[in-house]
Structure formats: C-alpha cells, structure tokens
Motif scaffolding. Sequence first.
Motif, PDB file in Angstrom:
ATOM      1  N   CYS A  54     -53.458  34.000  30.472  1.00  0.00           N
ATOM      2  CA  CYS A  54     -53.496  32.821  29.601  1.00  0.00           C
ATOM      3  C   CYS A  54     -52.443  31.827  30.093  1.00  0.00           C
ATOM      4  O   CYS A  54     -51.284  32.188  30.279  1.00  0.00           O
ATOM      5  N   ARG A  87     -53.531  37.459  22.699  1.00  0.00           N
ATOM      6  CA  ARG A  87     -52.372  37.043  21.918  1.00  0.00           C
ATOM      7  C   ARG A  87     -52.712  35.798  21.111  1.00  0.00           C
ATOM      8  O   ARG A  87     -52.513  35.724  19.915  1.00  0.00           O
ATOM      9  N   CYS A  88     -53.241  34.756  21.818  1.00  0.00           N
ATOM     10  CA  CYS A  88     -53.598  33.523  21.115  1.00  0.00           C
ATOM     11  C   CYS A  88     -54.853  33.741  20.268  1.00  0.00           C
ATOM     12  O   CYS A  88     -55.151  32.954  19.385  1.00  0.00           O
ATOM     13  N   CYS A 100     -49.512  31.535  27.269  1.00  0.00           N
ATOM     14  CA  CYS A 100     -48.626  32.604  26.826  1.00  0.00           C
ATOM     15  C   CYS A 100     -48.525  33.730  27.851  1.00  0.00           C
ATOM     16  O   CYS A 100     -47.832  34.720  27.620  1.00  0.00           O
ATOM     17  N   CYS A 112     -57.977  35.259  25.182  1.00  0.00           N
ATOM     18  CA  CYS A 112     -56.562  35.618  25.159  1.00  0.00           C
ATOM     19  C   CYS A 112     -56.296  36.451  23.914  1.00  0.00           C
ATOM     20  O   CYS A 112     -56.406  35.955  22.794  1.00  0.00           O
TER      21      CYS A 112
HETATM   22 ZN   LIG Z   1     -52.487  33.167  25.129  1.00  0.00          ZN
END
Ligand SMILES: [Zn+2]
Length: 902
Positions: free
Chosen positions: A345, A180-181, A348, A178
């Motif tokens: 994900c 973003r994470c 998110c 992911c």
């Molecule tokens: Zn994520």
Amino acid sequence: MSEVPRAYAPGKIEKKWYDFWLKQGYFAPKIDHNKRPFVIIMPPPNVTGELHLGHALTATLEDIMVRWHRMRGEPTLWLPGTDHAGIATQVVVEQQLAKQGQTKEEIGREKFVKITWEWANKSRENIMRQHQLLGASCDWTREKFTLDEGPSKAVRTAFVRLYRKGLIYRGERMINWCPRCQTALSDLEVVHRDVMGHLYHIRYLLTQSEGFVTVATTRPETFLGDTAVAVNPQDKRYKKLIGEIVTLPIINKGIPIIADDAVDASFGTGALKITPAHDSTDFEIAQKHNLPLVNIMNPDATMNENAGPYQGWERFACRDRVLADLEDKKLLEKIEPYSHSVGHCCRCQTMVEPRVSLQWFVQTKPLTQAAIKVVKDGRIKIIPERFTKIYFDWMENIRDWCISRQLWWGHRIPVWYCQDCGKLTVSVDEPSVCTHCRTKAIIQDPDVLDTWFSSALWTHSTLGWPEDTSDLRYFYPGSVMGTGYDILFFWVARMIMMGLENTGEIPFHTVYLNGLIRDETGEKMSKLRGNVINPAEAINKYGVDALRFALTTGTSPGNDINLGTDKLESSRNFVNKLWNATRFILQSLNNEKLEYQAISILPGQPQRIEDQWIDSQLNRLIKDVAELMQGFQFGEAEQQIYDFVWSKFCDWYIEIAKIRLRRQLTPSPLPFLVNTLEKSLRLLHPFMPFITEELWQSLKMRLLRTDTAWGLNDTMKMPASIMIAPYPLSDKRPFALEAEQVMDSVIEIIRSIRNARAQYKVKPGRWIEARLYASELLSGLINEADMIETLAKVRPLAILSRQKREPTKDKALVLVLKEAEVVLPLAGMVDQLAEEQRLLKEGEEIKGRISQLESRLRDNDFLSKAPSQVIEREKQKLAMLEDKLKRLYNELAQLDSLSAGS
Ligand SMILES: [Zn+2]
Ligand SMILES: [Zn+2]
C-alpha cells in the motif's frame, strides 16, 4: 532621484510586490471575446501537506508560461486549487488520532469527516500561502477544492451519466486490497518492491489412485482457497493426469486437474495451484473454466470460515501453522529461497492482498478510442513527443478502473440501495424515495470514489461544468496542462478521456511534462538520503527568484533536473549582477544631470560600433527567445537571456560604456544602457518576477511615460507594472552582422591580452605596449582604439593593417587571433624559447581540434542527423582553425628567423 539600495534584500521586496499585484487584480483575467485566452488549470496539490520542490518546479514552469502570455496581451487564466487526496489524507488523520489513542471507528464517520475537513482547510490555506511565496500569479478568486460544491456536483453528474450509459458497473473483480486501510486500491496506489521470500513445494495427493502432484507457491496458506490445479496441455509429465481429482490436504477437499495454455510448464513444478479469489492470473483462468471462487480471508486479512481449522488466524500466523501441519503430514516437499515482487500500500506500506471483491468500476475501453484519436490527430500535443508512444501503449492496454474506495474521506458514491425492492437509485441529488417502488427505506452506498475520479474532471469541473457558465464557455478547453511525467497515465490520460466524454471537447491543447528533481549528483531526493532541499528554506536563504531560476534554467521538457546548492548560489549571483548593473545605470543617469529628462526606450539608430553590436545582439536575443518560448524550451530561453545579460551586457557593454561616460563623450551610451537593461528586465520577468519588478520600477521613474514602444497604441501610457508591460518583440531591422563580428574580435583581442598579462604576471596597473595587425574587417577600429586601450591596459597601441605586416624585429609575445595578430613587445620579459614552446603547444592543440572536426564531418551518422546550420557552423569552424594554424606557423617561422639573426 531614483536610488537603489546597495544590497538586494529579497524577502521584503517579494512581499511588497506580490501584495501590489494582488491588489491591482492583475491575476484575474477579463473576458474579452475578441481575444483567445491562455488557460492553465493548476494540477491540484494534495492537501496532505508541505509543498516540495516538485510542486515548486511545476508552479514555476506554469507561472513562466502564464506571465509570458499575459505580457503578450492575452486574457490569461491560471486557476489554482487543491485535491482532497482521499486515502492519503485519511491515513494522515488516522495517524493523528492514533497518537491520541483513538480510532476512527470510535469517533464515528461524521466526526471523523469533520476533523478531516478542519485539517484540510488549514492545509489548503498553507498551500495557497506557499504558492504565493513562489510568486505564482494565479487567480485566487477562482480557487477550487475537489470537495467544493461545484466540483462535487460535477463528480456526481459524471457518475450518473456514465452509469446510465452503462459505462459504470458494480461487480466482483480482482482488486488490490490493503488490509490495514481496509480499502480497495488502484494499481497506481500499489508500490511494488522485491521481497526475499520462499517457494514452497506442496504435494496434493491424487484422490482415486496412488501418486501426487506437486505445486509451488509463495503463499502456502492460500491453498485453502484453491479450486483447481492447472497444467499446460503440452506438458508430457501431466498429460494423463488431466481430468483427475486431487485432495487438498487438511481440509480434505477434492479439486480437478485442468489444462490451460496460460500455464508456464517451466515455472516451479509446471503444475499451478489456482486460487481464483486471491490472485489475478488465477482469477482469469478460473473465469475461462467456470471454476468457483473461494474467498478465505476477512477484510483485515484474518482467515474466514472457508479456512476451516484456521478461521480467525492472521494471514502470516496462518502461514506458519499451515507449513507446520503440512510438514507433519509429510506433504511439504521442499522450501527454496525465492525473490519476488510484492505489492505494498503506497500510504501505509502494508503488504497488499489481491482479493476478489464487490466494487464499482468504469468500463474504460469505450472511452479510449476518442482519447487516442485526439492525440493521433495532433489536436492534443504531448511535449516531449517521446511520451506519445507511452500514452498509446497505456491506452491500448487499459483495464477497467476500480473507482470505489472503502474510505470515509471523499465523494460519496451517488447510489442508494432499496431495502424493499432491492433496486438501485442512482441520482445527482439526494433522493428521498426509491425511484422504483417509492419506499423511503433506501440506504446510500457507504463507499467513496477514488480521488482520481474527481481529478479526472478537474479541467471542466473547476470552470462550472455541468452548469453552462460564462467561464466554461470562454476558458474551456484550456491551453496547457503541465505536470510531472510520472502521472501521465493516472491523471492526464483520464482527464483526456473524461473531458471528451463530458464536454465533447478536448480538455487542453498541450500536455507539457516536466522532469523530476534530483540532487546535484543525479540521485533521487529522499528524506532517507538526507539530500532533500526544502523550498521554504531555499527561498529564505537565496530568495524566490534565485530558486525559480535554479529550478528551470537550462532544463528541457521531460528531462530530470539536478539541483544542488551550487546552482542556487550561481542563480543568486545572477540576481546580484542584475541588481548592481541597474544601480550603476541609475547612478550614471543621475551623474549626467539628466534628472528632469526622461529617457526613451527607443534609443534611435546606433552610431558607434559597440552600440550597434549590443543593439543587434539584443534584437537577436529577443527573436531567439520568442522562438524558444513558442517551442516550450523555457529552460533554454532562460539560459540565453542569462548568457546575454551576464557575458555580453554586464561584462562587456557596460565596461565599454564606462569609458565614454567617464569622459562625457558623445554620443552618450546611456540610451543603449537603458534600453538594453529595460528590455532584459522584461525578458526576464516571467522567470524572475520579483527582482525584475523592483528594478523596473526604479528605472521606470526615468523613462518617457508616453513612449510608443509600450505598444499600447490606444493610451500610449506606461504600464503600472512590469507584469502587464508587453513582452519585448524583435524588430524587423537586419542584424548588424559586421558590428557583431568586429565586436567578437575586439573581445577576443582584449581577452587574449588580459590572459597574456596574467600569464606573464604583468602588474594590473601597468600599461604595456601593443601592436595590432588587423584584417580588413577591423580596419574601422582605428577610431575606436579606446576600448582596447582601456580594457586591455595597452598604451601605446598601434593598429596596423595585416597586409602591411613587417617581420617582428624585437623580442615579442605574439597572439594569433581570428581577425588579428597582436604583438606585445615584452623586452627582456619573455624567454624566447618558452615563447616558441608556447606557440608550438598551441599549434598542437589546434591540430587536435582540427582532426576532431574533420572526423566529425566525415561521420555519416552526424551528417545525416544534424541540422544543416549545425553542419555549416562546423565547416566554418574548421576553416577558421586552419587559417589560424597557418598564421601561427608563420609566427613560429618569424621567431626562428629572429633568433637566427640575433
Ligand atoms: Zn494501507
Ligand atoms: Zn425500491
């Protein structure tokens, strides 16, 4: 004098009794080595927040099992706990920080973890409170959190042991990432959604000769990481090109054309671009052909130095530029619309990037053998059984489990890297030096473990493993693991593998999979649809018992549950019914001037037919419920108790008993009223703990304190709470079959007369005349005509033998019933023609049912699949209907002769 208030107020009562149970310590089992314990380790809810109906369902089902076993006298442990829920919790806390304009990097790891702990502790308390609200009888003195010291030590120990056995390794593998994470995700943390995208056809020019190969891709920007083009060796179009080199556009890099059977010649152009660092199929092909991996992205999904002129561009912006550049060079052949499944994900919703990355893995294959065997041998039973096959399928196709996460919240990986010798120190306790070269320059792996790693140890880490504790010795293995069928693999399968690996024993004997909750129309509940029922609101409005009852009655393992307000309302009505029945019985005890006399819950041998009936029906119910509970059919057990209490006890027995009570006739029905109510309350207790305790306590004051029926032979003392009273056991007496048949007929007679009265609009208070031509079975009824008279409002009532039946001379309504014909002379009220038509219509209905039954009994499929009792019952039903039809036609013939005579 015992008094029960007029109306039931759930809230007050629930709190009162929960506190009482807690204070008495009933939830904490005593270790008794002469008895086998019953143990459930609660599936730990995530600390991410509010309890939803799914939790309420799992908790209710487990509480039903636990309360039932506790009442059977088994030392019963239900161990509660919560899960730190790694990524889920971290994302929530990150979002909260974002609201204050902060990022976790700004505040640093230490502070971030501290904030998350504070948040988790609050949430943990909240979850505990919500379980208490539901009546969950778990042992709070043993409550655990996955990040507690004990379970954390278990995690490190399991890691170190697996590492030493070579079952944990670190390697570069394709994982879900992911951006973003910025962490690896397991397959379970990726949600697949169909996305409308495009298929881009790109030309790769041949390097040494004229011509080109066209490849099709949904992610054109990944061409920068291509290391080959693969074709199927059988594909005539490309056969002579195998071994040639093509030039990647823009970056002008040569890559080979290779042959591989895995390529589907019918997909796209039949030529597959191989991007091993960004696609799992490509990765496997690359491994076979020893192709290099070229990673073109940074962890945040921007392009890295391998992307040449595109370095620094975000992945989607890069795609647009790549397309424009290919267009310029006339290398973009065509663009087709294309719908495909894309991973996101689960926390998110960012589009997941498959990526080769250096991570920690558990080699799962060696762990599966034992886990498959214990289910094959039947040492672990999965209920419902149909999930067993899915379990085997999953186990047989298992892949290595990526356990490292680039997060801050969770169990830190117990591995230290040496900065001097480069070797690894893997240790349960924090080392001060490198075990290889003794230097102090060691750094712990910054990653944490997948949250499911600690969940997999939950069955034994909660009981003290790796320490040899008395709890572990006595309560492990557990009895039942109850959970939703949706996490059979993520969790249950891993618990079985890790339980066997760590302790050498199965973690539990039975896996009980409950269904998922849907709304009353069968739709999934979601905030978006607005059909979510919040358990706390439902409890406020209907009471906990009604919610528990609505969630579980009539359900069966593994099947989804439809829940709407109708079901909640009818459950509340049932609670009220029970309340009113108890009020009536207590008032009757007072009226009988029995204030100082205690009633035994052993009512003695019943004399009257209705007492024999209720006594026998209750005994039958107790026997059936025991069998259903043993078979994990809790929903069906509940349904049967409900039917008995509502439709037999309240609707009929109490109404019949009122006749004797009003006239103070002997023998009094009170012992049977009390006995039936008291046992019904105990039968219902696991399902509806609060109302049953409240009513039982009121009733208790009137009961004989030293009744042998308590089954506590050593003390013969009445228990202080229904929750520690014994669960009713059926006795050995044969069922009163004749009384049951007679009462079935009496009920049918009364019901039919009531219906006839309603149909002919006879005023409720008005007495009407009736003649009853009864079969042999009902010959004893003459002494008990009271019931029929009073409840059907018929007087005079003549009960005559069917054999001595004389033709009906007057105009009358005739009801043809199973064991009797009821003649209601309704002089002047009944239109004879209408009556004839009514009988004809009923005759047609019966004929229809007969032909249905006949075809069913001719159906070989049914005959081969149905249990023999069911077939037998269908045959009896058929014979009964045929007999009824014959008698109905007799009545019609009589009506005819009557009209001919008049
Ligand atoms: Zn994520
Ligand atoms: Zn070293």
